[in-house]
Design a protein around this motif. Structure first.
Motif, PDB file in Angstrom:
ATOM      1  N   ILE A  10      -5.147  -3.019   7.708  1.00  0.00           N
ATOM      2  CA  ILE A  10      -4.044  -3.986   7.705  1.00  0.00           C
ATOM      3  C   ILE A  10      -3.292  -3.934   9.020  1.00  0.00           C
ATOM      4  O   ILE A  10      -2.982  -4.975   9.620  1.00  0.00           O
ATOM      5  N   ILE A  11      -3.044  -2.716   9.500  1.00  0.00           N
ATOM      6  CA  ILE A  11      -2.288  -2.578  10.756  1.00  0.00           C
ATOM      7  C   ILE A  11      -3.055  -3.210  11.910  1.00  0.00           C
ATOM      8  O   ILE A  11      -2.480  -3.932  12.739  1.00  0.00           O
TER       9      ILE A  11
ATOM     10  N   ILE B 273       0.835  -1.211   0.000  1.00  0.00           N
ATOM     11  CA  ILE B 273       0.000   0.000   0.000  1.00  0.00           C
ATOM     12  C   ILE B 273       0.857   1.243   0.000  1.00  0.00           C
ATOM     13  O   ILE B 273       0.619   2.184  -0.745  1.00  0.00           O
ATOM     14  N   TYR B 274       1.890   1.228   0.843  1.00  0.00           N
ATOM     15  CA  TYR B 274       2.660   2.457   0.993  1.00  0.00           C
ATOM     16  C   TYR B 274       3.734   2.651  -0.063  1.00  0.00           C
ATOM     17  O   TYR B 274       4.249   3.746  -0.218  1.00  0.00           O
TER      18      TYR B 274
ATOM     19  N   TYR C  21      -0.019 -12.071  -5.002  1.00  0.00           N
ATOM     20  CA  TYR C  21      -1.321 -11.427  -4.849  1.00  0.00           C
ATOM     21  C   TYR C  21      -1.198  -9.906  -4.817  1.00  0.00           C
ATOM     22  O   TYR C  21      -2.158  -9.203  -5.077  1.00  0.00           O
TER      23      TYR C  21
ATOM     24  N   VAL D  29      -3.055 -10.233  15.044  1.00  0.00           N
ATOM     25  CA  VAL D  29      -2.335 -11.504  14.910  1.00  0.00           C
ATOM     26  C   VAL D  29      -1.217 -11.602  15.955  1.00  0.00           C
ATOM     27  O   VAL D  29      -1.057 -12.630  16.623  1.00  0.00           O
TER      28      VAL D  29
ATOM     29  N   ILE E 162      -2.551  -6.858  11.713  1.00  0.00           N
ATOM     30  CA  ILE E 162      -1.223  -7.282  12.174  1.00  0.00           C
ATOM     31  C   ILE E 162      -1.179  -7.272  13.703  1.00  0.00           C
ATOM     32  O   ILE E 162      -0.744  -8.246  14.333  1.00  0.00           O
TER      33      ILE E 162
ATOM     34  N   GLY F 200      -6.567 -12.510   8.714  1.00  0.00           N
ATOM     35  CA  GLY F 200      -5.927 -12.343   7.414  1.00  0.00           C
ATOM     36  C   GLY F 200      -6.848 -11.659   6.421  1.00  0.00           C
ATOM     37  O   GLY F 200      -6.388 -10.998   5.485  1.00  0.00           O
TER      38      GLY F 200
ATOM     39  N   GLY G 279      -7.984  -4.864   3.180  1.00  0.00           N
ATOM     40  CA  GLY G 279      -7.299  -3.579   3.268  1.00  0.00           C
ATOM     41  C   GLY G 279      -6.463  -3.321   2.042  1.00  0.00           C
ATOM     42  O   GLY G 279      -6.355  -2.185   1.558  1.00  0.00           O
ATOM     43  N   SER G 280      -5.868  -4.359   1.519  1.00  0.00           N
ATOM     44  CA  SER G 280      -5.035  -4.218   0.337  1.00  0.00           C
ATOM     45  C   SER G 280      -5.883  -3.871  -0.877  1.00  0.00           C
ATOM     46  O   SER G 280      -5.523  -3.011  -1.681  1.00  0.00           O
TER      47      SER G 280
ATOM     48  N   ASP H 155      -6.926  -0.361  -0.465  1.00  0.00           N
ATOM     49  CA  ASP H 155      -5.835   0.589  -0.241  1.00  0.00           C
ATOM     50  C   ASP H 155      -5.967   1.269   1.118  1.00  0.00           C
ATOM     51  O   ASP H 155      -5.793   2.480   1.243  1.00  0.00           O
ATOM     52  N   PHE H 156      -6.314   0.498   2.124  1.00  0.00           N
ATOM     53  CA  PHE H 156      -6.656   1.059   3.427  1.00  0.00           C
ATOM     54  C   PHE H 156      -5.724   0.467   4.499  1.00  0.00           C
ATOM     55  O   PHE H 156      -5.912  -0.649   4.991  1.00  0.00           O
ATOM     56  N   GLY H 157      -4.668   1.237   4.830  1.00  0.00           N
ATOM     57  CA  GLY H 157      -3.614   0.738   5.705  1.00  0.00           C
ATOM     58  C   GLY H 157      -4.054   0.430   7.121  1.00  0.00           C
ATOM     59  O   GLY H 157      -3.605  -0.539   7.726  1.00  0.00           O
ATOM     60  N   THR H 158      -4.958   1.267   7.656  1.00  0.00           N
ATOM     61  CA  THR H 158      -5.403   1.081   9.041  1.00  0.00           C
ATOM     62  C   THR H 158      -5.903  -0.340   9.274  1.00  0.00           C
ATOM     63  O   THR H 158      -5.572  -0.986  10.264  1.00  0.00           O
TER      64      THR H 158
ATOM     65  N   PHE I 192      -6.158  -8.179   5.860  1.00  0.00           N
ATOM     66  CA  PHE I 192      -5.033  -7.875   4.971  1.00  0.00           C
ATOM     67  C   PHE I 192      -5.500  -7.810   3.523  1.00  0.00           C
ATOM     68  O   PHE I 192      -5.198  -6.854   2.805  1.00  0.00           O
ATOM     69  N   THR I 193      -6.223  -8.843   3.085  1.00  0.00           N
ATOM     70  CA  THR I 193      -6.658  -8.866   1.680  1.00  0.00           C
ATOM     71  C   THR I 193      -7.636  -7.738   1.420  1.00  0.00           C
ATOM     72  O   THR I 193      -7.556  -7.055   0.398  1.00  0.00           O
TER      73      THR I 193
END
Lengths: 226, 270, 218
Positions: free
Chosen positions: C179-180, A83-84, A166, C186, C183, C164, C170-171, C174-177, C167-168
């Protein structure tokens, strides 16, 4: 026709063995990413690990960092970096390098630590400089564990590079991700078989290197022990 | 000649290993440091080749202060034999013996030739040259250690409990071997042990140490036995237990030497 | 932060799923590996082959294994069972080695003494060997636990939801929050399981401190 025989057909179809999306090219890409990531990671992690092992400094920090990095979910790291830093080779490569560092670092410092301190003391007492102690005594004796670290780093990166397809990385992972997306199961399974095969072959290669790294001396020792 | 002048050593953890130690070790003789663990004997030995730096005081070899010498060069000029031999497990026996020669830049062929000679001098079979240390017995490893210490023909040989880890029979053999070597080679030997019998056997000058490297007594074995300085020495050398007090008894027409408790220990030569 | 609060129920649901997908393979792997490891430590000749099979399984990357298992077991691709079976295989593969090392670490004199004092074979296993093998077993379990928790998230790629999925998702967005948060979740699960294992060990083996060792994560 069963999925198994379709998969065999996919693997043996000559159309899949040429071009930029062909198996040889994807395989090379996969090996290239792996080599690049492990190589760059090794440039950082191995000297650092040798230094930590030789001096004993920052050992606890190293243990803590390698330990907690193992708990990081690789998929999460990949997605976040992607993303970054956007689409392209950089994002997945950075993630792969980050993931290859802990096993390399651990292999290097635990390898040096595994050397009998009395041997190191004797080498120093004979008049070896610190560099000579490191390069002529510690590194040769640490080699099996050092190579072991490279071996786990390689396997880790081969697996993660597959996952990285992916976020648009090339390599064999493409077949898995694309096949899954368009429900082309023969392609997906064929790709899976190739990745598994690659991992097993690389593991075998490194197992042999590790055996060589043990050298004649340790084979003698091993033979005496049993 | 090695001279300690007011040498003290305090380790970073606060242990005072040696306190104000002064002594002259004459050339071409064997000086033995003997004492229980913690008496600082190994620290004293390791200060001679700067493996340990004194906190204060100075050490001179032939009147030259070693503090001004490059430690690596100094170590290469002094033979060192340690317990468990400290051999490099990944090098063959011949390469282990040749280590310091190779470090000093002697060509490999020449280094191997001299190492093979030295192996013979210390009583090692030439067929062992191609083996790895792990393939040798404890006694053989210790001989390799001695050969390695002597191969550069150094004036000084430091020996840190070199025979401590081998069984009594092999130890006796190695002790005799060292006496023979010393008769031929005439080195300045500094020897560390906790075994008073070994000290008396090998030492020209025996230094009995108390905690903190304090000298309880210095002298030849005969000096010490004849005139023990104090109760500590008397006790340490075994004079108080009757082991060293021998008497002659007549038995079957011969003079038998017995100890305090009446146990026979030998026959008087006639 | 607002996203997290707004979607707390969803994240919690995924956390529970993640936990279940982690714990089942851990338990299955442990139970399967224990007897095999014991057997391997008792029969030196089989030991080599048992351990090589283990390390071979462990070498297989996770994503392809998730994808290949359905055609071997006849399950659907989306079936969580694929992930559970794959992770149980990994867990067992690592634990077999730990278990074999663990039983090797029981001193022979102790075994001999227990036999001499009249323990039956079964009693000796449960009362003597298992407790003494405990510290090494625990070290193995801790390694497996960390890597299993991390691997569960890969299942999201084949549509098996867990943290998980954050992650998919958020990806894709395009949304980082998101994903974080995934993480962090987990890592927290890994931390909680590890703490539970250590606590359980203190309770079950009060006489020994804990041994550490290391493993892999993909």
């Amino acid at each position: 026709m069963s999925v198994a025989s379709e998969t065999v057909d996919w693997l043996t179809d000559s159309a899949n063995w040429s071009g930029d999306e062909g198996i040889p090219h994807r395989l090379l890409e996969h090996v290239y990413y792996t080599g690049l990531a492990v190589g760059i990671a090794a440039l950082v992690a191995v000297p650092l690990g040798l230094w930590i092992g030789h001096t004993g400094r920052f050992r606890n920090v190293a243990i803590l960092v390698t330990g907690s990095m193992r708990a990081l979910p690789t998929l999460g790291v990949l997605s976040l970096v992607a993303i970054y830093s956007g689409i392209g080779l950089t994002a997945p490569l950075v993630a792969l390098i980050v993931l290859a560092i802990p096993p390399l670092l651990a292999g290097a410092y635990s390898g040096i630590e595994s050397v009998d301190p009395r041997t190191v003391d004797a080498a120093r007492a004979m008049g070896m400089t610190e560099w000579q102690v490191l390069l002529r005594v510690e590194v040769p004796l640490a080699l099996p564990l050092l190579v072991g670290g490279v071996r786990s780093a390689v396997l880790q990166v081969v697996a993660t590079a597959t996952v990285a397809a992916y976020i648009s990385l090339g390599g064999l992972g493409r077949y898995l991700i694309d096949g899954l997306a368009i429900r082309d199961y023969p392609q997906m399974l064929g790709g899976s078989v190739l990745v598994i095969g690659l991992a097993l072959v690389l593991d075998g290669v490194f197992a042999s290197i590790q055996h060589l790294a043990l050298g004649e001396r340790s084979r003698v020792e091993a033979a005496r022990r049993t | 000649m090695i001279e300690f002048t007011s040498v003290s050593k305090t380790f970073p953890d606060g242990t005072q290993a040696v306190e104000d130690f002064s002594l002259v070790l004459p050339s071409r003789t064997t000086t033995v440091f003997v004492g229980s663990s913690g008496c600082g004997k190994t620290t004293l030995l390791r200060m001679v080749n700067r493996m340990v730096e004194p906190t204060s005081g100075s050490i001179a070899i032939d009147d030259a202060d070693i503090a001004s010498r490059n430690p690596v060069e100094l170590r290469r000029s002094i033979g060192y034999v340690m317990q468990h031999a400290g051999l490099l497990p990944h090098r063959k026996v011949i390469d282990n013996v040749a280590t310091v020669l190779l470090l000093n830049g002697v060509p490999k062929k020449e280094a191997h030739r001299r190492s093979a000679e030295m192996m013979e001098i210390v009583g090692l079979d030439p067929s062992l040259a191609g083996r790895y240390p792990s393939q040798l017995s404890g006694g053989q490893q210790q001989r390799v250690g001695v050969a390695r210490g002597l191969v550069t023909d150094p004036n000084i040989l430091l020996m840190d409990e070199p025979f401590g880890a081998v069984d009594p029979i092999v130890r006796a053999e190695l002790q005799q071997e060292l006496l023979r070597l010393q008769r031929d080679l005439d080195k300045t030997i500094v020897f560390v042990t906790h075994d008073i019998d070994e000290a008396f056997l090998l030492g020209d000058q025996v230094v009995i140490l108390q905690k903190g490297g304090r000298i309880a007594q210095v002298g030849s074995p005969a000096d010490i036995l004849a005139k023990p300085a104090n109760d500590f020495v008397r006790n340490f050398v075994g004079l108080d237990r009757g082991k060293r007090t021998l008497r002659i008894q007549q038995h079957e027409g011969r003079s038998i030497v017995v100890d305090e408790t009446g146990k026979a220990t030998g026959v008087l030569a006639e | 932060m607002t996203w997290f609060l707004d979607n707390f129920a969803y994240v919690w649901e995924l956390t529970v799923k993640h936990l279940v997908l982690s714990v089942i393979p851990l338990v299955v792997g442990f139970v399967v590996a224990l007897p095999i490891g014991w057997f391997a430590s008792r029969h030196r000749r089989l030991r080599g082959s048992v351990l090589s099979v283990g390390s071979l399984i462990y070498t297989i990357p996770s994503l392809p294994l998730f994808l290949v298992l359905p055609s071997i077991m006849g399950t659907k691709i989306l079936d969580p069972l694929n992930v559970i079976v794959a992770l149980s295989l990994y867990a067992a593969a690592v634990m077999v080695r730990s278990a074999s090392d663990a039983f090797d670490s029981v001193p022979a004199e102790v075994l001999d003494a227990s036999k001499a004092t009249g323990f039956s074979e079964a009693r000796s296993f449960f009362r003597v060997q298992l407790p003494l093998a405990g510290p090494v077993l625990l070290a193995g379990l801790r390694v497996v636990s960390v890597s299993t928790v991390s691997l569960v998230s890969i299942g999201a790629l084949v549509g098996v939801s867990s943290l998980g999925s954050l992650f998919t998702d958020g990806s894709r967005r395009d949304f980082g929050t998101e994903i974080i948060i995934g993480i962090i979740g987990v890592v927290l699960i890994a931390l909680v399981l590890d703490t539970l294992l250590v606590l359980a060990a203190r309770l079950l083996m009060p006489w020994r401190s804990v041994v550490r060792s290391s493993g892999r994560s993909v």
